[in-house]
Design an enzyme around this catalytic site. Structure first.
Site, PDB file in Angstrom:
ATOM      1  N   TYR A  39      19.959  40.555 -20.575  1.00 44.63           N
ATOM      2  CA  TYR A  39      20.026  39.421 -21.053  1.00 44.63           C
ATOM      3  C   TYR A  39      18.765  38.488 -21.743  1.00 44.63           C
ATOM      4  O   TYR A  39      18.817  37.136 -21.346  1.00 44.63           O
ATOM      5  CB  TYR A  39      20.801  38.463 -19.859  1.00 44.63           C
ATOM      6  N   TYR A  44      19.659  28.843 -17.389  1.00 46.59           N
ATOM      7  CA  TYR A  44      20.300  28.707 -16.001  1.00 46.59           C
ATOM      8  C   TYR A  44      19.103  28.406 -14.911  1.00 46.59           C
ATOM      9  O   TYR A  44      19.583  28.495 -13.629  1.00 46.59           O
ATOM     10  CB  TYR A  44      20.539  30.380 -15.569  1.00 46.59           C
ATOM     11  N   GLY A  97      28.204  43.431 -12.501  1.00 45.94           N
ATOM     12  CA  GLY A  97      27.854  42.319 -11.717  1.00 45.94           C
ATOM     13  C   GLY A  97      26.765  42.411 -10.441  1.00 45.94           C
ATOM     14  O   GLY A  97      26.442  41.484  -9.795  1.00 45.94           O
ATOM     15  N   GLU A 111      30.987  48.992 -14.964  1.00 46.21           N
ATOM     16  CA  GLU A 111      30.203  48.433 -16.130  1.00 46.21           C
ATOM     17  C   GLU A 111      28.893  47.754 -15.809  1.00 46.21           C
ATOM     18  O   GLU A 111      28.726  46.492 -16.113  1.00 46.21           O
ATOM     19  CB  GLU A 111      31.092  47.407 -16.764  1.00 46.21           C
ATOM     20  N   PRO A 112      28.126  48.645 -15.361  1.00 42.02           N
ATOM     21  CA  PRO A 112      26.607  48.087 -14.879  1.00 42.02           C
ATOM     22  C   PRO A 112      26.028  47.516 -16.106  1.00 42.02           C
ATOM     23  O   PRO A 112      25.879  48.254 -16.982  1.00 42.02           O
ATOM     24  CB  PRO A 112      26.091  48.928 -14.088  1.00 42.02           C
ATOM     25  N   GLY A 113      25.200  46.379 -16.030  1.00 45.41           N
ATOM     26  CA  GLY A 113      24.442  46.010 -17.076  1.00 45.41           C
ATOM     27  C   GLY A 113      23.002  45.499 -16.351  1.00 45.41           C
ATOM     28  O   GLY A 113      22.073  46.422 -16.294  1.00 45.41           O
ATOM     29  N   ARG A 114      23.125  44.457 -15.793  1.00 44.54           N
ATOM     30  CA  ARG A 114      21.764  44.052 -15.268  1.00 44.54           C
ATOM     31  C   ARG A 114      21.119  44.671 -14.507  1.00 44.54           C
ATOM     32  O   ARG A 114      19.942  45.052 -14.172  1.00 44.54           O
ATOM     33  CB  ARG A 114      22.045  42.342 -14.622  1.00 44.54           C
ATOM     34  N   CYS A 130       9.911  23.012 -29.609  1.00 44.35           N
ATOM     35  CA  CYS A 130       9.976  21.534 -29.543  1.00 44.35           C
ATOM     36  C   CYS A 130      11.380  21.146 -28.661  1.00 44.35           C
ATOM     37  O   CYS A 130      11.946  20.573 -29.278  1.00 44.35           O
ATOM     38  CB  CYS A 130       9.946  20.928 -30.902  1.00 44.35           C
ATOM     39  N   GLU A 131      11.287  21.601 -27.162  1.00 41.67           N
ATOM     40  CA  GLU A 131      12.220  21.252 -26.348  1.00 41.67           C
ATOM     41  C   GLU A 131      11.425  21.162 -25.206  1.00 41.67           C
ATOM     42  O   GLU A 131      10.682  21.968 -24.702  1.00 41.67           O
ATOM     43  CB  GLU A 131      13.333  22.184 -26.435  1.00 41.67           C
TER      44      GLU A 131
HETATM   45  C1  LIG Z   1      28.715  40.914 -18.733  1.00 39.47           C
HETATM   46  C2  LIG Z   1      29.679  41.912 -18.328  1.00 39.47           C
HETATM   47  C3  LIG Z   1      29.417  42.995 -17.649  1.00 39.47           C
HETATM   48  C4  LIG Z   1      28.026  43.464 -16.898  1.00 39.47           C
HETATM   49  O1  LIG Z   1      27.675  42.581 -15.843  1.00 39.47           O
HETATM   50  P1  LIG Z   1      26.144  42.576 -15.242  1.00 39.47           P
HETATM   51  O2  LIG Z   1      26.217  41.543 -14.117  1.00 39.47           O
HETATM   52  O3  LIG Z   1      25.354  42.541 -16.110  1.00 39.47           O
HETATM   53  O4  LIG Z   1      26.306  44.041 -14.619  1.00 39.47           O
HETATM   54  C5  LIG Z   1      30.207  44.109 -17.474  1.00 39.47           C
HETATM   55  N1  LIG Z   1      31.728  43.834 -17.662  1.00 39.47           N
HETATM   56  C6  LIG Z   1      32.058  42.597 -18.330  1.00 39.47           C
HETATM   57  C7  LIG Z   1      33.360  42.619 -18.868  1.00 39.47           C
HETATM   58  C8  LIG Z   1      31.196  41.405 -18.640  1.00 39.47           C
HETATM   59  O5  LIG Z   1      31.358  40.647 -19.433  1.00 39.47           O
END
Ligand SMILES: *Cc1c(COP(=O)(O)O)cnc(C)c1O
Length: 418
Positions: free
Chosen positions: A371, A316, A239, A273-276, A342-343
């Protein structure tokens, strides 16, 4: 922080010229910096160095095999949300004991696959899922390690589509019903209750929602102990936000310090759980201007990438900076930068002040590591772009551009029409 910068007016990724890559691989393409990914992972993981923890990269942000392999080599685990992500993770050698599985709709086959692979933990999101996990584990003669994903009803103060921890969201088990569900789970013989999990949303730019969440989870953990349920893992989800425009999100070390403060001394192992925050600014989408068009109302720059390649602005209304790959010094104009699809929702920027572009010029859509490719599609029968990773002065195609044959793979015409 990232490794995209200009040298003599030309955009480089590390020491590799973006326009030279474009000449070789054609456009559009995604470009990731190895150095940025490596540094982001290290900075994030090291920020939690003083706490027992496991960093599980959130694969849905970018699931390319080379990307996941990079983090696996750094000792990271992964957070998966499907059997497909599990397949990818195992393929590149992620240790199953470092895999956590989240998601509101886990399919029976995927649960079986994860159980036989010996993953670390299932983060269950509903009372029915708890029962399902117990049943499948029993059938396979296994025990499923379980955390309940709790919905703490905390406002992450972000876009509503990426808020996940409010009581109206589909995610998790209401924190007020969690204790009851833990007691049920504890009494099911094929489950091993190991953790408490949450994930309240994405692109958070303040620490306070994380702190409020942890306060609530501490209360839950105390009542669990009161009921004789001791857990080992506290999964805080992902998050943490990034700078797309002018946001000033907390740094990983500020986030870690806030977590430490509110948590106090603990024996729990944290799962993050970092992603972004790791992927976002480590990638760009490179696209070429096809046409420019001026109507009475506006100026349009029409580029060869579309919403099928990068859907975040359409989905978004999110902001991505757009930069020329070669600085031209031309005047500025207010324009829409749009794709060929075409949108009318197929845009990357609307009424954006930008330099004037000419057909044939290359643009970089910035902050496109997370993403973006992972949400891409074949809409309008457009083959998906290729993905490239640069390291120093070398680059590697880590996913080939799709071909027209790829587009029709698996399709067939019924006999009666032959
Ligand atoms: C999407 C997600 C994440 C990653 O979120 P980020 O905002 O990209 O860090 C972590 N845990 C769960 C369960 C998710 O669905």
């Amino acid at each position: 922080m990232h490794h995209f910068h200009y040298i003599d007016n030309d955009l480089y990724c590390e020491e590799t010229s973006v326009s030279e890559i474009a000449q070789k691989v054609c456009t559009p393409f995604y470009l990731y910096s190895y150095a940025t990914l490596h540094q982001h992972f290290r900075v994030f993981d090291d920020a939690f160095g003083h706490l027992k923890h496991l960093t599980c990269f959130s694969m849905k942000s970018n699931s390319n095999l080379a990307v996941v392999r990079l983090f696996a080599l750094e000792g990271g685990g992964v957070d998966i949300v499907s059997g497909g992500e599990l397949y990818r993770a195992l393929k590149v050698g992620v240790d199953p004991k470092k895999i956590v599985y989240s998601g509101v709709g886990k399919k029976t086959e995927d649960i079986e696959y994860a159980l036989t692979s010996g993953i670390l933990m299932f983060n269950a999101e509903s009372p029915q899922e708890i029962l399902k996990l117990n049943e499948v584990a029993g059938r396979l003669g296994k025990k499923a390690n379980l955390a309940l994903r709790v919905n703490p009803d905390v406002d992450p103060i972000t876009h509503p589509y990426i808020s996940t921890g409010l009581k109206q969201n589909k995610f998790g088990i209401d924190i007020n019903e969690a204790l009851e569900q833990y007691i049920i789970a504890k009494n099911l013989k094929n489950l091993d209750v190991r953790g408490v999990a949450c994930h309240i949303g994405s692109q958070l730019t303040q620490v306070s929602p994380f702190v409020d969440t942890i306060e609530k989870l501490k209360g839950l953990i105390n009542s669990l102990e009161g009921s004789g349920i001791r857990i080992d893992y506290l999964d805080l989800g992902g998050g943490l936000g990034i700078t797309y425009d002018t946001e000033a999100p907390p740094l990983p070390r500020e986030y870690a310090a806030a977590v430490h403060d509110v948590l106090g001394a603990t024996d729990l192992t944290l799962i993050l759980e970092p992603g972004r925050v790791i992927m976002g600014n480590a990638g760009i989408l490179v696209t070429r201007v096809l046409y420019t068009k001026t109507t009475n109302d506006r100026t349009f720059f029409i580029v060869d990438a579309g919403m099928n390649d990068l859907i975040r602005p359409s989905l978004y209304n999110s902001f991505h900076a757009i930069q020329p790959v070669r600085l031209s010094g031309r005047s500025k104009v207010t324009a829409d930068i749009v794709g060929p699809i075409c949108e009318s929702g197929d845009f990357f920027a609307r009424e954006r002040e930008t330099t004037v572009f000419e057909p044939g010029e290359l643009l970089a859509v910035m902050s496109a590591g997370a993403y973006c490719y992972s949400m891409s599609s074949n809409y309008n029968s457009r083959p998906r772009a290729c993905e490239v990773m640069a390291k120093g002065n070398r680059y590697y195609v880590i996913r080939a551009r799709e071909t027209y044959e790829d587009l029709v793979r698996g399709e067939s015409i019924p006999d009666f029409m032959l």
